[in-house]
Design a protein around this motif. Structure first.
Motif, mmCIF file in Angstrom:
data_model
loop_
_atom_site.group_PDB
_atom_site.id
_atom_site.type_symbol
_atom_site.label_atom_id
_atom_site.label_comp_id
_atom_site.label_asym_id
_atom_site.label_seq_id
_atom_site.Cartn_x
_atom_site.Cartn_y
_atom_site.Cartn_z
ATOM 1 N N LEU A 296 0.867 -1.179 0.000
ATOM 2 C CA LEU A 296 0.000 0.000 0.000
ATOM 3 C C LEU A 296 0.899 1.223 0.000
ATOM 4 C CD1 LEU A 296 -2.808 1.290 0.170
ATOM 5 C CD2 LEU A 296 -2.598 1.221 2.665
ATOM 6 N N PHE A 297 0.785 2.031 -1.065
ATOM 7 C CA PHE A 297 1.615 3.214 -1.231
ATOM 8 C C PHE A 297 0.699 4.427 -1.259
ATOM 9 C CE2 PHE A 297 3.442 6.416 -4.072
ATOM 10 C CZ PHE A 297 4.729 6.566 -3.572
ATOM 11 N N VAL A 298 0.943 5.406 -0.375
ATOM 12 C CA VAL A 298 0.090 6.592 -0.273
ATOM 13 C C VAL A 298 0.978 7.826 -0.162
ATOM 14 C CG1 VAL A 298 -1.733 7.780 1.016
ATOM 15 C CG2 VAL A 298 -1.701 5.276 0.930
ATOM 16 N N THR A 299 0.661 8.850 -0.945
ATOM 17 C CA THR A 299 1.349 10.127 -0.784
ATOM 18 C C THR A 299 0.375 11.141 -0.213
ATOM 19 O OG1 THR A 299 0.799 10.936 -3.009
ATOM 20 C CG2 THR A 299 2.820 9.643 -2.769
ATOM 21 N N LEU A 300 0.875 11.976 0.688
ATOM 22 C CA LEU A 300 0.065 12.988 1.371
ATOM 23 C C LEU A 300 0.782 14.328 1.265
ATOM 24 C CD1 LEU A 300 -0.654 10.934 4.602
ATOM 25 C CD2 LEU A 300 -2.313 11.452 2.831
ATOM 26 N N PRO A 301 0.299 15.240 0.431
ATOM 27 C CA PRO A 301 0.994 16.528 0.291
ATOM 28 C C PRO A 301 0.954 17.368 1.551
ATOM 29 C CG PRO A 301 -1.114 16.572 -0.838
ATOM 30 C CD PRO A 301 -0.890 15.145 -0.423
ATOM 31 N N ASP A 302 -0.163 17.276 2.295
ATOM 32 C CA ASP A 302 -0.300 18.075 3.514
ATOM 33 C C ASP A 302 -1.298 17.381 4.424
ATOM 34 O OD1 ASP A 302 -2.968 18.849 2.637
ATOM 35 O OD2 ASP A 302 -1.953 20.242 1.282
ATOM 36 N N ALA A 303 -1.591 18.013 5.533
ATOM 37 C CA ALA A 303 -2.464 17.393 6.532
ATOM 38 C C ALA A 303 -3.935 17.484 6.171
ATOM 39 C CB ALA A 303 -2.229 18.042 7.901
ATOM 40 N N GLY A 304 -4.269 18.170 5.091
ATOM 41 C CA GLY A 304 -5.675 18.399 4.771
ATOM 42 C C GLY A 304 -6.443 17.149 4.408
ATOM 43 N N LEU A 305 -5.743 16.107 3.962
ATOM 44 C CA LEU A 305 -6.422 14.897 3.515
ATOM 45 C C LEU A 305 -6.210 13.711 4.440
ATOM 46 C CD1 LEU A 305 -5.683 15.018 -0.322
ATOM 47 C CD2 LEU A 305 -7.861 15.467 0.793
ATOM 48 N N ILE A 306 -5.676 13.930 5.618
ATOM 49 C CA ILE A 306 -5.428 12.832 6.536
ATOM 50 C C ILE A 306 -6.478 12.841 7.648
ATOM 51 C CG2 ILE A 306 -3.821 14.140 7.983
ATOM 52 C CD1 ILE A 306 -2.235 11.563 8.330
ATOM 53 N N GLN A 307 -7.016 11.683 7.932
ATOM 54 C CA GLN A 307 -8.015 11.518 8.975
ATOM 55 C C GLN A 307 -7.618 10.346 9.861
ATOM 56 O OE1 GLN A 307 -11.893 11.006 7.224
ATOM 57 N NE2 GLN A 307 -11.838 12.939 6.115
ATOM 58 N N GLN A 308 -8.203 10.320 11.063
ATOM 59 C CA GLN A 308 -7.922 9.232 11.978
ATOM 60 C C GLN A 308 -8.339 7.886 11.376
ATOM 61 O OE1 GLN A 308 -6.242 9.291 14.793
ATOM 62 N NE2 GLN A 308 -6.486 7.083 15.052
ATOM 63 N N ARG A 309 -9.443 7.886 10.636
ATOM 64 C CA ARG A 309 -9.903 6.648 10.015
ATOM 65 C C ARG A 309 -8.892 6.125 9.002
ATOM 66 N NH1 ARG A 309 -15.517 8.097 7.517
ATOM 67 N NH2 ARG A 309 -14.367 10.026 7.097
ATOM 68 N N CYS A 310 -8.196 7.046 8.322
ATOM 69 C CA CYS A 310 -7.154 6.637 7.378
ATOM 70 C C CYS A 310 -6.001 5.962 8.128
ATOM 71 C CB CYS A 310 -6.630 7.831 6.604
ATOM 72 S SG CYS A 310 -7.866 8.671 5.584
ATOM 73 N N LEU A 311 -5.588 6.589 9.214
ATOM 74 C CA LEU A 311 -4.488 6.037 10.008
ATOM 75 C C LEU A 311 -4.826 4.646 10.522
ATOM 76 C CD1 LEU A 311 -3.620 9.263 12.052
ATOM 77 C CD2 LEU A 311 -2.285 8.306 10.168
ATOM 78 N N GLU A 312 -6.071 4.462 10.938
ATOM 79 C CA GLU A 312 -6.489 3.161 11.471
ATOM 80 C C GLU A 312 -6.423 2.086 10.393
ATOM 81 O OE1 GLU A 312 -10.360 3.992 12.942
ATOM 82 O OE2 GLU A 312 -9.654 5.000 14.776
ATOM 83 N N ARG A 313 -6.836 2.449 9.190
ATOM 84 C CA ARG A 313 -6.816 1.456 8.111
ATOM 85 C C ARG A 313 -5.396 1.138 7.661
ATOM 86 N NH1 ARG A 313 -12.005 2.938 8.087
ATOM 87 N NH2 ARG A 313 -13.494 1.561 7.020
ATOM 88 N N TRP A 314 -4.519 2.134 7.622
ATOM 89 C CA TRP A 314 -3.139 1.874 7.253
ATOM 90 C C TRP A 314 -2.474 0.979 8.290
ATOM 91 C CZ3 TRP A 314 -2.150 7.802 6.381
ATOM 92 C CH2 TRP A 314 -2.874 8.211 5.246
ATOM 93 N N ARG A 315 -2.784 1.233 9.549
ATOM 94 C CA ARG A 315 -2.205 0.372 10.592
ATOM 95 C C ARG A 315 -2.751 -1.049 10.483
ATOM 96 N NH1 ARG A 315 -0.446 1.640 16.707
ATOM 97 N NH2 ARG A 315 0.093 -0.506 17.279
ATOM 98 N N ALA A 316 -4.046 -1.191 10.215
ATOM 99 C CA ALA A 316 -4.639 -2.520 10.052
ATOM 100 C C ALA A 316 -3.979 -3.262 8.901
ATOM 101 C CB ALA A 316 -6.142 -2.408 9.830
ATOM 102 N N ALA A 317 -3.689 -2.528 7.817
ATOM 103 C CA ALA A 317 -3.017 -3.146 6.672
ATOM 104 C C ALA A 317 -1.624 -3.629 7.067
ATOM 105 C CB ALA A 317 -2.944 -2.158 5.511
#
Length: 432
Positions: A296-317
């Motif tokens: 799973l490869f994800v780029t994030l230019p800034d904090a505007g598109l990051i959510q706690q739900r995203c972090l949870e799913r990346w950790r689950a992966a």
């Protein structure tokens, strides 16, 4: 690895049911147990082996009248091969009355499986395939690695090199990342796949095997995948994974609502579709993360598109063994992700995915899973009201996927290589 897909109980069930005489015997005893005139006593439900042999001969020959030789031949096979196996497993109990040996169905956990009981109700498999196909299918799926191979292949839209399949199987069996699989672990699996498992699956019509290239692909339209008994078994989840990329595209669009997604290639040649609205874009990102199997490869230019739900799913992966790579030019984002997903590889973006320096262009998000599913996100904030839009594609042959794979794939390879070489996070950060 699925808790049911590769268990010893599942292996035993496929092994027991693969032999038609055992399947018929169990089916007859199952009918006796559930007949309206039967009593609770196991002994009263027992059927003499001689009678069982005759009933099996009737089913096998499709005639209400069979010869003594036909019945005797089956009786000998039951006594010398099938009954000892069923007694050893504990699926039947033996009762004696005078000189006659009789069998009754035991209370066994295997018989609690809906897939098993469905097959016992229709032991010939005539609903969707021939009995010969049924026998080959049960025999081919008996080894746990064959079921695991089908599960892995069902998640891919194209073929896969047998060596790559072996590495993925080793990673699943050892519950580790792909990069941690050693040659001593995957090489013996490759040998077994080439000489035994893959040919057996191909003979059953479950996979397509190209010996010249040693590559294999799932046969998505094999009738066995539509069988009721298989759908009720631990392999039932494969049906949803065997949808074509075009079907998945339409399903994804429908799931997001008519205003959220639009197909950009309705002919089906390299289907892509657009997604409008932040919630819909985030939902698609969650879907990709949840179904990632290897990377799973994800780029994030800034904090505007990051959510706690995203972090949870990346950790689950990451927890289920997916290699997770997160890139951002924001130190705050990198620190946040590093804290929330400690097993992820965190990198600093030095250029966008089209190789433009990030200072010259507003960089959007790239979500890329298993090098065959991608979503590109841009945010329009010209009016002070940010609105996210994305284009997404699925399948190894998809044009958008191919483009991103060519551009991003080498960078992921370098990150993986640096990780294997033991480079520090700061050293790996320059690779993007």
């Amino acid at each position: 690895m699925s808790s049911h897909l590769t268990t010893e109980r599942t292996t035993t069930a496929f092994d027991v049911l693969a032999a038609p005489h055992r399947r018929y015997l169990l089916s007859i005893l199952y009918e006796r147990r559930h007949s309206s005139d039967s009593t609770p006593s196991p002994q009263s439900r027992a059927i003499a082996i001689e009678t069982l042999a005759t009933e099996i001969a009737v089913r096998e020959h499709g005639s209400p009248i069979v010869t003594e030789d036909q019945s005797r031949d089956i009786q000998i096979r039951l006594l010398h091969h099938h009954v000892p196996r069923l007694l050893d497993v504990g699926l039947v109990t033996e009762h004696t009355g005078g000189d006659a040996r009789a069998l009754a169905l035991a209370d066994h956990p295997i018989l609690e499986s809906e897939g098993v009981t469905t097959l016992l109700e229709n032991p010939t498999g005539e609903a969707v395939s021939t009995e010969t196909e049924l026998n080959r299918t049960l025999e081919a799926l008996q080894p746990a690695r064959c079921r695991l191979a089908c599960d892995i292949l069902s998640r891919r839209d194209g073929d896969l090199a047998v060596t790559d399949l072996a590495v993925m199987i080793a990673a699943r069996e050892n519950d580790c990342r792909l990069v941690d699989v050693t040659e001593t672990e995957w090489k013996p699996i490759t040998t077994t796949l080439v000489h035994n498992h893959v040919p057996a699956l191909a003979d059953a019509g479950l996979v397509e095997y190209d010996r010249s290239t040693e590559s294999v692909a799932i046969t998505a339209d094999a009738p066995q995948w539509q069988a009721d008994w298989l759908a009720a078994s631990p392999l039932g989840a494969l049906a949803t994974d065997l949808e074509t990329p075009q079907k998945r595209a339409r399903t994804g669009a429908a799931g997001l609502g008519s205003d959220a997604a639009t197909e950009t290639d309705p002919t089906g040649a390299g289907v892509c579709w657009t997604i409008e609205g932040s919630e819909n874009v985030v939902a698609r990102g969650h879907e990709i993360a949840d179904t990632a199997d290897e990377e799973l490869f994800v780029t994030l230019p800034d904090a505007g598109l990051i959510q706690q739900r995203c972090l949870e799913r990346w950790r689950a992966a990451a927890d289920r063994g997916v290699d997770v790579y997160i890139g951002s030019r924001s130190p705050r984002v990198r620190d946040t992700v590093r804290s929330a997903v400690p097993d992820a590889t965190i990198c600093e973006l030095r250029s966008d995915w089209l190789n433009f320096p990030v200072e010259r262009i507003h960089h959007g998000r790239v979500v890329f899973a298993d090098r065959e599913t991608v979503m590109l996100v841009t945010v329009d904030d010209a009016d002070g009201d940010p609105r996210a839009t994305a284009i997404t594609g699925d399948g190894a042959g998809n044009t958008l996927v191919k483009l991103v794979r060519e551009l991003v794939g080498p960078r992921i390879d370098r990150l993986e290589s640096a990780s294997n070489d033991g480079d520090s996070p700061d050293e790996r950060a320059t690779l993007l």
